[in-house]
Motif scaffolding. Structure first.
Motif, PDB file in Angstrom:
ATOM      1  N   LEU A  30       0.820  -1.209   0.000  1.00  0.00           N
ATOM      2  CA  LEU A  30       0.000   0.000   0.000  1.00  0.00           C
ATOM      3  C   LEU A  30       0.859   1.266   0.000  1.00  0.00           C
ATOM      4  CD1 LEU A  30      -2.965  -0.945   2.372  1.00  0.00           C
ATOM      5  CD2 LEU A  30      -3.002  -0.716  -0.116  1.00  0.00           C
ATOM      6  N   TYR A  31       1.795   1.346  -0.963  1.00  0.00           N
ATOM      7  CA  TYR A  31       2.562   2.557  -1.222  1.00  0.00           C
ATOM      8  C   TYR A  31       3.338   3.007   0.019  1.00  0.00           C
ATOM      9  CZ  TYR A  31      -1.134   2.373  -4.711  1.00  0.00           C
ATOM     10  OH  TYR A  31      -2.019   1.960  -5.677  1.00  0.00           O
ATOM     11  N   ARG A  32       4.259   2.150   0.451  1.00  0.00           N
ATOM     12  CA  ARG A  32       5.017   2.421   1.675  1.00  0.00           C
ATOM     13  C   ARG A  32       5.787   3.735   1.599  1.00  0.00           C
ATOM     14  NH1 ARG A  32       9.698  -1.662   3.555  1.00  0.00           N
ATOM     15  NH2 ARG A  32      10.552  -0.922   1.567  1.00  0.00           N
ATOM     16  N   SER A  33       6.424   4.022   0.466  1.00  0.00           N
ATOM     17  CA  SER A  33       7.219   5.253   0.365  1.00  0.00           C
ATOM     18  C   SER A  33       6.347   6.491   0.545  1.00  0.00           C
ATOM     19  CB  SER A  33       7.936   5.300  -0.987  1.00  0.00           C
ATOM     20  OG  SER A  33       6.994   5.268  -2.049  1.00  0.00           O
ATOM     21  N   SER A  34       5.121   6.467   0.002  1.00  0.00           N
ATOM     22  CA  SER A  34       4.219   7.607   0.164  1.00  0.00           C
ATOM     23  C   SER A  34       3.731   7.716   1.598  1.00  0.00           C
ATOM     24  CB  SER A  34       3.024   7.466  -0.793  1.00  0.00           C
ATOM     25  OG  SER A  34       3.448   7.458  -2.142  1.00  0.00           O
ATOM     26  N   ARG A  35       3.467   6.587   2.237  1.00  0.00           N
ATOM     27  CA  ARG A  35       3.045   6.628   3.637  1.00  0.00           C
ATOM     28  C   ARG A  35       4.169   7.180   4.513  1.00  0.00           C
ATOM     29  NH1 ARG A  35       2.723   1.948   5.705  1.00  0.00           N
ATOM     30  NH2 ARG A  35       3.146   0.540   3.966  1.00  0.00           N
ATOM     31  N   TYR A  36       5.394   6.746   4.250  1.00  0.00           N
ATOM     32  CA  TYR A  36       6.537   7.239   5.018  1.00  0.00           C
ATOM     33  C   TYR A  36       6.726   8.739   4.799  1.00  0.00           C
ATOM     34  CZ  TYR A  36      11.373   7.841   6.550  1.00  0.00           C
ATOM     35  OH  TYR A  36      12.510   8.295   7.168  1.00  0.00           O
ATOM     36  N   PHE A  37       6.566   9.187   3.574  1.00  0.00           N
ATOM     37  CA  PHE A  37       6.702  10.615   3.259  1.00  0.00           C
ATOM     38  C   PHE A  37       5.664  11.423   4.027  1.00  0.00           C
ATOM     39  CE2 PHE A  37       6.106  14.468   0.829  1.00  0.00           C
ATOM     40  CZ  PHE A  37       7.380  14.800   0.414  1.00  0.00           C
ATOM     41  N   LEU A  38       4.427  10.918   4.083  1.00  0.00           N
ATOM     42  CA  LEU A  38       3.369  11.616   4.813  1.00  0.00           C
ATOM     43  C   LEU A  38       3.657  11.646   6.307  1.00  0.00           C
ATOM     44  CD1 LEU A  38       0.592  12.958   4.900  1.00  0.00           C
ATOM     45  CD2 LEU A  38      -0.433  10.679   4.966  1.00  0.00           C
ATOM     46  N   LEU A  39       4.117  10.538   6.867  1.00  0.00           N
ATOM     47  CA  LEU A  39       4.407  10.491   8.298  1.00  0.00           C
ATOM     48  C   LEU A  39       5.544  11.442   8.665  1.00  0.00           C
ATOM     49  CD1 LEU A  39       4.126   6.652   8.989  1.00  0.00           C
ATOM     50  CD2 LEU A  39       2.518   8.436   9.674  1.00  0.00           C
ATOM     51  N   VAL A  40       6.561  11.534   7.812  1.00  0.00           N
ATOM     52  CA  VAL A  40       7.670  12.462   8.076  1.00  0.00           C
ATOM     53  C   VAL A  40       7.170  13.908   8.082  1.00  0.00           C
ATOM     54  CG1 VAL A  40       9.815  13.391   7.131  1.00  0.00           C
ATOM     55  CG2 VAL A  40       9.467  10.928   7.223  1.00  0.00           C
ATOM     56  N   SER A  41       6.304  14.235   7.135  1.00  0.00           N
ATOM     57  CA  SER A  41       5.756  15.594   7.081  1.00  0.00           C
ATOM     58  C   SER A  41       4.898  15.890   8.302  1.00  0.00           C
ATOM     59  CB  SER A  41       4.941  15.784   5.800  1.00  0.00           C
ATOM     60  OG  SER A  41       5.758  15.654   4.649  1.00  0.00           O
ATOM     61  N   VAL A  42       4.108  14.902   8.744  1.00  0.00           N
ATOM     62  CA  VAL A  42       3.300  15.089   9.948  1.00  0.00           C
ATOM     63  C   VAL A  42       4.204  15.315  11.160  1.00  0.00           C
ATOM     64  CG1 VAL A  42       1.730  13.933  11.552  1.00  0.00           C
ATOM     65  CG2 VAL A  42       1.325  13.785   9.090  1.00  0.00           C
ATOM     66  N   PHE A  43       5.281  14.551  11.262  1.00  0.00           N
ATOM     67  CA  PHE A  43       6.221  14.708  12.374  1.00  0.00           C
ATOM     68  C   PHE A  43       6.865  16.092  12.350  1.00  0.00           C
ATOM     69  CE2 PHE A  43      10.384  13.998  14.435  1.00  0.00           C
ATOM     70  CZ  PHE A  43       9.933  13.557  15.674  1.00  0.00           C
ATOM     71  N   HIS A  44       7.183  16.584  11.156  1.00  0.00           N
ATOM     72  CA  HIS A  44       7.760  17.922  11.041  1.00  0.00           C
ATOM     73  C   HIS A  44       6.750  18.990  11.457  1.00  0.00           C
ATOM     74  CE1 HIS A  44      11.129  16.701   7.995  1.00  0.00           C
ATOM     75  NE2 HIS A  44      11.253  16.130   9.172  1.00  0.00           N
ATOM     76  N   CYS A  45       5.468  18.749  11.175  1.00  0.00           N
ATOM     77  CA  CYS A  45       4.436  19.705  11.595  1.00  0.00           C
ATOM     78  C   CYS A  45       4.312  19.729  13.115  1.00  0.00           C
ATOM     79  CB  CYS A  45       3.093  19.354  10.963  1.00  0.00           C
ATOM     80  SG  CYS A  45       2.988  19.643   9.187  1.00  0.00           S
ATOM     81  N   LEU A  46       4.369  18.558  13.730  1.00  0.00           N
ATOM     82  CA  LEU A  46       4.251  18.486  15.187  1.00  0.00           C
ATOM     83  C   LEU A  46       5.388  19.231  15.879  1.00  0.00           C
ATOM     84  CD1 LEU A  46       3.184  14.746  15.621  1.00  0.00           C
ATOM     85  CD2 LEU A  46       1.734  16.767  15.804  1.00  0.00           C
ATOM     86  N   LEU A  47       6.591  19.170  15.280  1.00  0.00           N
ATOM     87  CA  LEU A  47       7.758  19.861  15.838  1.00  0.00           C
ATOM     88  C   LEU A  47       8.150  21.019  14.920  1.00  0.00           C
ATOM     89  CD1 LEU A  47       9.851  16.734  16.929  1.00  0.00           C
ATOM     90  CD2 LEU A  47       8.319  18.120  18.334  1.00  0.00           C
TER      91      LEU A  47
END
Length: 798
Positions: free
Chosen positions: A540-557
Motif C-alpha cells: 500500500l505505497y510504503r514510500s508515500s506513507r513514510y513521506f506523509l508520516l515524516v511531514s506530519v512529524f515535522h508539523c508536530l515539531l
C-alpha cells in the motif's frame, strides 16, 4: 504524434522558456506559405502534365557524370542564406543574412530568419550556462569523492598503508577481479560501445573533467588530488598500448582528512538548537562504519541527482537541434529553397551541436557510480541512475472503478434501508446523530479530501505542473490520481459497510444482542487506518506513507525543523480538517469515558473536553504560525512574518467562534463576528494575491498575472469568487443557519465539507503559482546536501 506535441511533452517544465519557440516559428512559416499561395498565379484548367515529360530525351546508354565542382558551384549560386558567427558584448552569436530580400515576399522570410537567430542564440546561451554549472558541480563532487575514498580507507584500514609488495599485489588482484566481474556482467553491446573502460578507473577515481591537466605521460595524467584523468576513447585508441596488467594505484592521501569535517545541515531539533545558540554545526570526523555508510548514502543521492541533471541537459540539446532541423525543413518545403543544409551545418558546428562535455561527463559518472556505489554491477547501477518510468497499472484502474461502483451501491442501499425502516422517524434518531454520526463523519472528511487531492493531481498533470518535483517525491514513487482514488474509495467502502452493519444489526431483533460489538466498528476502522499507516511492510505505497508520516512529524515539531514546501502544504491541509480533529477528540472521550454500549456520554458538558475543543480548533493554525516564524528566522523574509499575522488572526477568530458555540451569549457573538471578519479579509487577500499571485495591476492579463496555465481567464475569476464565498462558510456557526431543518451535526459536517472543497480549489492555484515561479527561475533541481565540508582557508593557502 506530431513533432510539435512530442517536443512540448519532452520539455523540462521548468526550462520551457529556454527552449526554442517552435510553435511561433511554425506560425512565421505559415505566414510565408499564405503569402506564397496568395501571390501564386492561377493554374490553367484542364489535365496537368508534368514538365519533366517535355524535356529532351537523354537516351538509354548515356553515362552519368559525377557532379564534382559543377554541383558545388550550383549550390553556392542557389544559396539562400549566409550564416556567420559574430562576437558581440563578449558573447558569440549567430547571424543569418537572407540573400533573397529583394524577392517578392522576402520581408516575411527576413522576419523568419531574424526570429530564428534569436531563438538559436537564446538556446545556445542557456546551454552554455548550464554546462558551466554542471562542470562546477562536477569539481565539487570530485573533491567529495576524494574525501570519501580517503575516509573509506581510514575506516577499513585504520592502521594505514605501507609500501609492502604484498599490499600492492593485493590491490592489483582486487582491481583485476573487479574489472573481470564488471566485464562479465556487461552486455556485449555495451562493451563494444564508446564507453570508458573500467580498468582505467582506480580506487580513487572521481569526476575530474574540470581539473587542469599535467605534463605527465598520457597514461599517468593525474590532477592535483591524485585522481586519474581519463582521456576520451577516440584519443586513447591512438596511443600505443601499454604493457599488460593492471596498475594498482595507491589510495587517496589520508592527509586530506585533516581539513575535512562532516557537513550537518539544520534539519534536526538538535542542530536547530545549536544554530540558534551559534554553536558550530560541523562535526569532526569519526571514523566509524555508520558514518561511512551515511556519507556514502548522501554522496550516492548527490550522484543520482547530478546524473539526472546531465540527462535532462543532453535531452535539451537534442530536442532543440531536432526542432531547428524540423523547422528548416518546413521552411524549405514552403519557400522552395535549399537553406536547411547551410543552417544545420552552422548548428552542428556550434557549441550546441559539437560540444561533448555532457556526454563524456555522463560516461564518467556512470563508471564511477557503478564501481563505487553498486559494487561493479552495471545493471544495478544503471537501474539506480536511470529508474524506469512508472507505468499506469490496469489493475489499479479496475480496482478503483470496482470500489467506486461498490460505494455507489452502498450509498443506495443505505438510503433504501433508512427509507424502508423509517429510521428518521424513530426516537433514537437524535441520539444517533449526537453519538454515531460524528464518529463516521471523520471518514467522510478524509475521503472527500482525498477525492479533491486526486482531482488536483489530474489537473496538475493536464496543465503540466511538475507537482512531484515541487513536493520532492522520489522519482517513480509519486501517486497518480488513480492510486489516490483507489485508496479513498477503499476507505469509503469500509466506512459505509460499517454504517450498514451497525444499522442492520441494531434493527434486527436476532442480532440486537450483538449491539456492543457493532458500536466498536468505528473505533476498529480508525485503528485499522492507523495500523496501515504505520505498517513497515512494503505494501500500500510504503514510500508515500513514510513521506506523509515524516511531514506530519515535522508539523508536530514545527519550529525545530527547517520548513519545506511539503511541510507547510500539509499544515495548510490540516487547517481545513479542524472538524476531523474534533471527531478524533470525540473518539477519545466517547470510547474512553463514555458508555458506548448504551450510546451515552457527557462529553459536551465536560470542562476538560470543552477546553480541548479550544486547543484542537487552534492547533493547526499554531503549527502554521510556528512554521512562519521559523521561515522568518531562516530566510529573513518579512512576508513570512505577515503570513504569521494572518494565522494569528485566524487563531483568535476560531477560538472566538468555538467559545460562542459552547457558551452562547451576545458578547461572544459580537467578538466572533468582529474577529472572523478581520481574519476573513486578511486570509482572502493572502490567498488571491500572495498564494495565487493574482490581482497584478500591470499584468497583460488584467487583474490576473502574466503567465496563466489555463487558457480560459474566466476560470480564474470564477475561482476567486468561489474562494471568497466558501471563505464565508463560518457565518453558519455565528448565525446558526439551518437548511431544511437539518440536525446541527449535519450542518457542521456540511460547513466542514465546504472548507475542504475550498482547500482543494486553493491547492491547484497555489501549486500553479509555485510552478510558474520555478519556471521563471529555471529551477528544475533541488540541492542535495553533501557529506563533507572542506576548510576553505586551507584550500586558499595551498
Amino acid at each position: 504524434m506530431k513533432f510539435g506535441k512530442e517536443f512540448a511533452s519532452q520539455m523540462v517544465p521548468e526550462w520551457q522558456e529556454a527552449y526554442s519557440d517552435y510553435e511561433f516559428l511554425k506560425t512565421l512559416v505559415k505566414e510565408i506559405q499564405i503569402y506564397k499561395q496568395r501571390t501564386r498565379p492561377a493554374r490553367p484548367t484542364g489535365p496537368m502534365r508534368s514538365h519533366t515529360l517535355y524535356r529532351a530525351f537523354s537516351g538509354l546508354t548515356q553515362r552519368v557524370n559525377s557532379p564534382g565542382a559543377h554541383q558545388a558551384a550550383a549550390d553556392v549560386e542557389n544559396q539562400a542564406i549566409l550564416v556567420q558567427n559574430v562576437r558581440r558584448e563578449g558573447e558569440e552569436r549567430s547571424e543569418t543574412m537572407f540573400l533573397g530580400a529583394a524577392d517578392e515576399g522576402g520581408e516575411y522570410e527576413m522576419v523568419y530568419f531574424r526570429r530564428l537567430d534569436d531563438e538559436f542564440n537564446k538556446v545556445l546561451r542557456f546551454y552554455r550556462l548550464k554546462v558551466d554549472e554542471v562542470m562546477k558541480e562536477a569539481a565539487v563532487l570530485n573533491k567529495q569523492m576524494v574525501a570519501l575514498i580517503a575516509f573509506r580507507v581510514k575506516v577499513e584500514h585504520p592502521r594505514g598503508w605501507t609500501n609492502s609488495v604484498e599490499e600492492t599485489n593485493q590491490l592489483a588482484s582486487d582491481a583485476a577481479a573487479s574489472s573481470a566481474a564488471l566485464f562479465a556482467n556487461t552486455p556485449s553491446a555495451v562493451q563494444a560501445s564508446r564507453r570508458v573502460p573500467m580498468d582505467v578507473i582506480d580506487e580513487e577515481g572521481s569526476v575530474a573533467y574540470s581539473e587542469g591537466q599535467s605534463d605527465e605521460s598520457p597514461g599517468d595524467m593525474e590532477d592535483g588530488n591524485g585522481i586519474e584523468m581519463v582521456k576520451p576513447v577516440n584519443e586513447r585508441a591512438q596511443e600505443p598500448k601499454q604493457k599488460s596488467g593492471i596498475k594498482a594505484k595507491r589510495p587517496a592521501p589520508l592527509e586530506i582528512l585533516d581539513r575535512v569535517k562532516f557537513n550537518t545541515s539544520q534539519e534536526t531539533p538538535r542542530s536547530t538548537i545549536k544554530g540558534f545558540l551559534n554553536l558550530p554545526n560541523q562535526a569532526d570526523l569519526k571514523f566509524t562504519e555508520d558514518n561511512l555508510k551515511k556519507a556514502e548514502d548522501q554522496l550516492k543521492r548527490a550522484f543520482v541527482g547530478f546524473y539526472q541533471k546531465l540527462r535532462l541537459l543532453k535531452s535539451y540539446c537534442f530536442l532543440n537541434i531536432m526542432a531547428f532541423s524540423k523547422i528548416m525543413k518546413k521552411y524549405d518545403k514552403v519557400a522552395s529553397r535549399n537553406a536547411s543544409k547551410s543552417y544545420m551545418r552552422m548548428v552542428d558546428n556550434s557549441y550546441l551541436g559539437s560540444s561533448d562535455e555532457v556526454s563524456k561527463l555522463m560516461e564518467r559518472v556512470e563508471a564511477i557510480f557503478i564501481k563505487h556505489f553498486s559494487n561493479s554491477n552495471r545493471s544495478k547501477g544503471m537501474n539506480i541512475l536511470r529508474p524506469k518510468t512508472k507505468r499506469e497499472s490496469h489493475r489499479v484502474t479496475f480496482s478503483m472503478g470496482f470500489l467506486f461502483g461498490c460505494t455507489i451501491a452502498l450509498i443506495i442501499a443505505l438510503a433504501l434501508i433508512v427509507r424502508a425502516r423509517n429510521i428518521l422517524d424513530k426516537e433514537g434518531r437524535v441520539l444517533y446523530m449526537e453519538t454515531m454520526f460524528p464518529l463516521y463523519s471523520l471518514f467522510g472528511f478524509i475521503v472527500l479530501h482525498m477525492i479533491m487531492y486526486a482531482a488536483n493531481i489530474y489537473f496538475w498533470r493536464r496543465y503540466r505542473v511538475n507537482y512531484s518535483f515541487i513536493f520532492g517525491f522520489k522519482e517513480g514513487t509519486e501517486l497518480g490520481y488513480r492510486e489516490v482514488l483507489f485508496l479513498g474509495f477503499s476507505l469509503c467502502v469500509l466506512a459505509l459497510a460499517s454504517v450498514l452493519a451497525n444499522l442492520d444489526m441494531e434493527m434486527d431483533p436476532i442480532t440486537a444482542d450483538y449491539k456492543p460489538i457493532t458500536e466498536l466498528l468505528p473505533l476498529g476502522l480508525v485503528l485499522l487506518v492507523i495500523v496501515t499507516m504505520l505498517c513497515p511492510l512494503n505494501i500500500l505505497y510504503r514510500s508515500s506513507r513514510y513521506f506523509l508520516l515524516v511531514s506530519v512529524f515535522h508539523c508536530l515539531l514545527a519550529p525545530l525543523y527547517k520548513v519545506s514546501l511539503p511541510d507547510f502544504f500539509l499544515a495548510d491541509q490540516l487547517t481545513s480538517q479542524v472538524q476531523a480533529l474534533r471527531s478524533l477528540e470525540f473518539y477519545t472521550c466517547y470510547y474512553g469515558w463514555g458508555d458506548y454500549k448504551r450510546r451515552q456520554n457527557n462529553c459536551k458538558s465536560n470542562d476538560i473536553f470543552n477546553t480541548f475543543s479550544f486547543i484542537i480548533a487552534g492547533v493547526p493554525y499554531v503549527w502554521r504560525l510556528l512554521q512562519c516564524l521559523r521561515r522568518v528566522y531562516d530566510e529573513r523574509d518579512l512576508h513570512q512574518g505577515y503570513n504569521g499575522v494572518k494565522y494569528l488572526a485566524t487563531i483568535i477568530a476560531v477560538c472566538a467562534r468555538t467559545a460562542y458555540t459552547l457558551n452562547k451569549g451576545p458578547t461572544w457573538k459580537i467578538t466572533a463576528w468582529i474577529t472572523s471578519i478581520i481574519a476573513t479579509i486578511i486570509s482572502t487577500y493572502w490567498d488571491i494575491v500572495m498564494d495565487w499571485g493574482l490581482f497584478q495591476s500591470k499584468s497583460k492579463n488584467r487583474w490576473l498575472r502574466d503567465k496563466l496555465l489555463i487558457p480560459h481567464r474566466s476560470v480564474y475569476f470564477a475561482a476567486i469568487i468561489l474562494n471568497v464565498l466558501l471563505r464565508l462558510a463560518w457565518m453558519q456557526t455565528v448565525m446558526n443557519i439551518t437548511v431544511f431543518s437539518l440536525h446541527r451535526q449535519t450542518m457542521v459536517a456540511l460547513v466542514a465539507s465546504l472548507e475542504i472543497l475550498r482547500r482543494g480549489l486553493w491547492n491547484f492555484f497555489r501549486l500553479e503559482n509555485e510552478h510558474l515561479n520555478n519556471v521563471g527561475k529555471f529551477r528544475a533541481f533541488k540541492s542535495v546536501p553533501l557529506p563533507f565540508n572542506y576548510d576553505e582557508d586551507e584550500d586558499k593557502d595551498e
